[in-house]
Scaffold this motif. Structure first.
Motif, PDB file in Angstrom:
ATOM      1  N   TYR A 114     -34.095 -32.667  84.826  1.00 38.24           N
ATOM      2  CA  TYR A 114     -33.220 -31.502  84.939  1.00 38.24           C
ATOM      3  C   TYR A 114     -32.240 -31.728  86.087  1.00 38.24           C
ATOM      4  N   ALA A 115     -30.998 -31.324  85.886  1.00 38.80           N
ATOM      5  CA  ALA A 115     -30.038 -31.423  86.988  1.00 38.80           C
ATOM      6  C   ALA A 115     -28.841 -30.522  86.715  1.00 38.80           C
ATOM      7  N   SER A 116     -28.373 -29.873  87.740  1.00 40.23           N
ATOM      8  CA  SER A 116     -27.146 -29.096  87.648  1.00 40.23           C
ATOM      9  C   SER A 116     -25.957 -30.043  87.705  1.00 40.23           C
ATOM     10  N   PRO A 117     -24.807 -29.623  87.234  1.00 43.24           N
ATOM     11  CA  PRO A 117     -23.607 -30.457  87.357  1.00 43.24           C
ATOM     12  C   PRO A 117     -23.311 -30.868  88.800  1.00 43.24           C
ATOM     13  N   ILE A 118     -23.482 -29.942  89.726  1.00 42.43           N
ATOM     14  CA  ILE A 118     -23.208 -30.268  91.129  1.00 42.43           C
ATOM     15  C   ILE A 118     -24.160 -31.346  91.630  1.00 42.43           C
ATOM     16  N   THR A 119     -25.430 -31.251  91.253  1.00 40.69           N
ATOM     17  CA  THR A 119     -26.399 -32.261  91.674  1.00 40.69           C
ATOM     18  C   THR A 119     -26.013 -33.636  91.152  1.00 40.69           C
ATOM     19  N   ILE A 120     -25.651 -33.710  89.884  1.00 37.67           N
ATOM     20  CA  ILE A 120     -25.267 -34.998  89.303  1.00 37.67           C
ATOM     21  C   ILE A 120     -24.100 -35.609  90.068  1.00 37.67           C
ATOM     22  N   ALA A 121     -23.076 -34.811  90.327  1.00 33.69           N
ATOM     23  CA  ALA A 121     -21.904 -35.325  91.020  1.00 33.69           C
ATOM     24  C   ALA A 121     -22.245 -35.765  92.441  1.00 33.69           C
ATOM     25  N   GLN A 122     -22.998 -34.962  93.150  1.00 32.54           N
ATOM     26  CA  GLN A 122     -23.324 -35.296  94.538  1.00 32.54           C
ATOM     27  C   GLN A 122     -24.219 -36.524  94.634  1.00 32.54           C
ATOM     28  N   VAL A 123     -25.186 -36.640  93.720  1.00 33.55           N
ATOM     29  CA  VAL A 123     -26.069 -37.804  93.729  1.00 33.55           C
ATOM     30  C   VAL A 123     -25.288 -39.066  93.364  1.00 33.55           C
ATOM     31  N   ALA A 124     -24.410 -38.972  92.389  1.00 30.57           N
ATOM     32  CA  ALA A 124     -23.602 -40.125  92.011  1.00 30.57           C
ATOM     33  C   ALA A 124     -22.778 -40.627  93.194  1.00 30.57           C
ATOM     34  N   LYS A 125     -22.173 -39.712  93.908  1.00 25.17           N
ATOM     35  CA  LYS A 125     -21.387 -40.101  95.071  1.00 25.17           C
ATOM     36  C   LYS A 125     -22.275 -40.683  96.161  1.00 25.17           C
ATOM     37  N   GLN A 126     -23.419 -40.054  96.394  1.00 26.23           N
ATOM     38  CA  GLN A 126     -24.355 -40.521  97.423  1.00 26.23           C
ATOM     39  C   GLN A 126     -24.842 -41.936  97.134  1.00 26.23           C
ATOM     40  N   LEU A 127     -25.014 -42.273  95.871  1.00 34.58           N
ATOM     41  CA  LEU A 127     -25.536 -43.581  95.489  1.00 34.58           C
ATOM     42  C   LEU A 127     -24.445 -44.632  95.298  1.00 34.58           C
ATOM     43  N   GLY A 128     -23.219 -44.304  95.634  1.00 39.71           N
ATOM     44  CA  GLY A 128     -22.140 -45.291  95.629  1.00 39.71           C
ATOM     45  C   GLY A 128     -21.459 -45.508  94.300  1.00 39.71           C
ATOM     46  N   CYS A 129     -21.616 -44.581  93.368  1.00 33.16           N
ATOM     47  CA  CYS A 129     -20.950 -44.705  92.075  1.00 33.16           C
ATOM     48  C   CYS A 129     -19.493 -44.264  92.180  1.00 33.16           C
ATOM     49  N   SER A 130     -18.662 -44.857  91.357  1.00 32.56           N
ATOM     50  CA  SER A 130     -17.262 -44.450  91.284  1.00 32.56           C
ATOM     51  C   SER A 130     -17.009 -43.458  90.163  1.00 32.56           C
ATOM     52  N   SER A 131     -17.982 -43.355  89.247  1.00 33.45           N
ATOM     53  CA  SER A 131     -17.782 -42.498  88.074  1.00 33.45           C
ATOM     54  C   SER A 131     -19.124 -42.117  87.469  1.00 33.45           C
ATOM     55  N   VAL A 132     -19.053 -41.172  86.530  1.00 31.53           N
ATOM     56  CA  VAL A 132     -20.230 -40.712  85.788  1.00 31.53           C
ATOM     57  C   VAL A 132     -19.915 -40.835  84.298  1.00 31.53           C
ATOM     58  N   ALA A 133     -20.879 -41.371  83.539  1.00 30.29           N
ATOM     59  CA  ALA A 133     -20.691 -41.557  82.098  1.00 30.29           C
ATOM     60  C   ALA A 133     -21.585 -40.641  81.300  1.00 30.29           C
ATOM     61  N   PHE A 134     -21.025 -40.042  80.253  1.00 30.84           N
ATOM     62  CA  PHE A 134     -21.782 -39.305  79.250  1.00 30.84           C
ATOM     63  C   PHE A 134     -22.019 -40.283  78.107  1.00 30.84           C
ATOM     64  N   THR A 135     -23.248 -40.730  77.932  1.00 31.62           N
ATOM     65  CA  THR A 135     -23.519 -41.854  77.048  1.00 31.62           C
ATOM     66  C   THR A 135     -24.941 -41.756  76.504  1.00 31.62           C
ATOM     67  N   TYR A 136     -25.407 -42.814  75.860  1.00 34.49           N
ATOM     68  CA  TYR A 136     -26.721 -42.897  75.201  1.00 34.49           C
ATOM     69  C   TYR A 136     -26.757 -42.067  73.920  1.00 34.49           C
ATOM     70  N   ASN A 137     -26.298 -40.825  73.979  1.00 32.28           N
ATOM     71  CA  ASN A 137     -25.987 -40.086  72.764  1.00 32.28           C
ATOM     72  C   ASN A 137     -24.592 -39.497  72.956  1.00 32.28           C
ATOM     73  N   ASP A 138     -24.056 -38.839  71.964  1.00 36.24           N
ATOM     74  CA  ASP A 138     -22.634 -38.478  72.013  1.00 36.24           C
ATOM     75  C   ASP A 138     -22.399 -37.185  72.776  1.00 36.24           C
ATOM     76  N   PRO A 139     -21.510 -37.202  73.789  1.00 34.31           N
ATOM     77  CA  PRO A 139     -21.236 -35.979  74.555  1.00 34.31           C
ATOM     78  C   PRO A 139     -20.556 -34.884  73.757  1.00 34.31           C
ATOM     79  N   VAL A 140     -20.051 -35.207  72.572  1.00 33.61           N
ATOM     80  CA  VAL A 140     -19.474 -34.167  71.710  1.00 33.61           C
ATOM     81  C   VAL A 140     -20.453 -33.014  71.550  1.00 33.61           C
ATOM     82  N   ILE A 141     -21.727 -33.322  71.362  1.00 33.66           N
ATOM     83  CA  ILE A 141     -22.686 -32.269  71.023  1.00 33.66           C
ATOM     84  C   ILE A 141     -23.168 -31.492  72.249  1.00 33.66           C
ATOM     85  N   PHE A 142     -22.959 -32.034  73.455  1.00 34.34           N
ATOM     86  CA  PHE A 142     -23.295 -31.261  74.665  1.00 34.34           C
ATOM     87  C   PHE A 142     -22.061 -31.064  75.532  1.00 34.34           C
TER      88      PHE A 142
END
Length: 365
Positions: A114-142
């Motif tokens: 479980y994660a809120s949008p803010i958590t995802i963004a903050q963790v991605a930045k904290q871990l040195g990512c430049s971006s976030v991907a919606f993948t593995y299944n299609d983001p169209v449906i979510f």
């Protein structure tokens, strides 16, 4: 941030109430017509209280830091790390799906994190990512969850990437891509019969998405075509697809031909031989496409980026590791000064081939 109180069921807006009392979901061309409490084919959009709701908001099948080249994106922030996640379900029914345990899951047990949008963004930045991907299944449906995550990412200075089959209606497509910086669109084949019989959909809506991205947005996008022996790998089909791309999208949209590996309902098919990938690459380049790649195989030449003017190696790749960098700080060929299409940093990224699973709940404190 504590996300345990996130509701996984949220209202949506792309639907209509039909005269017979059913509710039609209008996110994708499938137009599922649902009775009370029924789910669509995607499993995650349902009729509750005479409206379509998303039932998996805030829930994921898992998070992982990947090289961005794995999406695959070769011309968008090469060599950088991207936090990738998906949910469950899909709005197509590809018999060859290589993520079928996620895309065809009807079980909520797969949605373990479980994660809120803010958590995802903050963790991605904290871990040195430049971006976030919606993948593995299609983001169209979510899309509602993806949009909220994308907005949070932009606040943190992160880019967003959609890995998608492009099977989406016009109105939701226009809203969704307002928040997306880059995409890889899976063009599964170039015949209607393949889409109908093997993917459970139709070709034209995908072509419409590609044309929309090219002509009406600033989203950087690349395309992937998985070549399945004796299904979509004929020279004639590859040539027709390549000419359509040149005529409708131009010569600068990168095209990835990737190797099929037997999976799900197509275990009887052999692996795609390297000779087929090389043949497809040659045909696409002859048609005029400047950046054509081979994937799911170890192929330095087919995986590297070359200047379309002088032929110099601009970005060498050994699988997902960048082995050379021939671009100036402004994205031009260091040898002849010709621009290379894409979105580049001023130096080579160093993330490499690392794949690092992340449990978001560990940050929810």
């Amino acid at each position: 941030m504590n996300t345990t109180n996130i509701s996984s069921v949220v209202p949506t807006k792309y639907w209509q109430l039909l005269a017979d009392g059913r509710v039609q979901c209008d996110v994708c061309p499938r137009a599922c017509k649902l009775k009370a409490e029924q789910q669509g084919l995607c499993f995650v959009r349902a009729n509750q209280d005479n409206q379509i709701v998303l039932t998996t908001y805030g829930r994921s099948s898992g998070y992982c830091i990947d090289p961005i080249e794995k999406k695959p994106l070769n011309h968008f922030l090469p060599g950088t790390a991207i936090l990738s996640f998906g949910t469950a379900g899909c709005n197509l029914a590809c018999k060859f799906c290589q993520n079928w345990d996620i895309s065809k899951s009807k079980e909520v047990d797969i949605l373990a994190d479980y994660a809120s949008p803010i958590t995802i963004a903050q963790v991605a930045k904290q871990l040195g990512c430049s971006s976030v991907a919606f993948t593995y299944n299609d983001p169209v449906i979510f899309m509602e969850y993806a949009i909220d995550v994308a907005q949070a990412c932009h606040v943190e200075g992160l880019k967003t990437v959609a890995v998608t089959a492009g099977y989406m209606n016009d109105a939701p497509r226009r809203e969704f891509y307002q928040y997306i910086d880059a995409a890889n669109v899976d063009l599964k084949a170039f015949t209607e019969s393949f889409y109908y019989k093997i993917a459970g959909g139709h070709l034209q809506p995908v072509l419409d998405t590609l044309c929309y991205l090219k002509h009406e947005t600033k989203v950087w996008f690349e395309m992937t075509n998985l070549l399945i022996p004796d299904e979509n790998d004929s020279p004639q089909e590859i040539e027709a697809m390549s000419r359509w791309i040149v005529d409708n999208l131009g010569v600068d949209v990168p095209l990835h031909f990737t190797a099929f590996h037997p999976s799900w309902k197509m275990l009887n098919k052999p692996h795609t031989p390297s000779s087929t990938l090389n043949m497809a690459r040659d045909i696409a380049k002859a048609a005029g496409i400047r950046y054509v790649y081979t994937g799911n195989v170890h192929d330095h030449i087919g995986g590297s980026t070359y200047c379309h003017q002088c032929g110099a190696e601009l970005i060498g790749r050994d699988w997902f590791v960048l082995s050379s960098w021939g671009l100036n700080a402004d994205g031009r060929c260091a040898a002849c000064g010709t621009p290379c299409a894409g979105v580049f940093l001023d130096k080579m990224g160093k993330w490499g081939a690392k794949r690092v699973p992340v449990r978001l709940h560990e940050f929810n404190k």
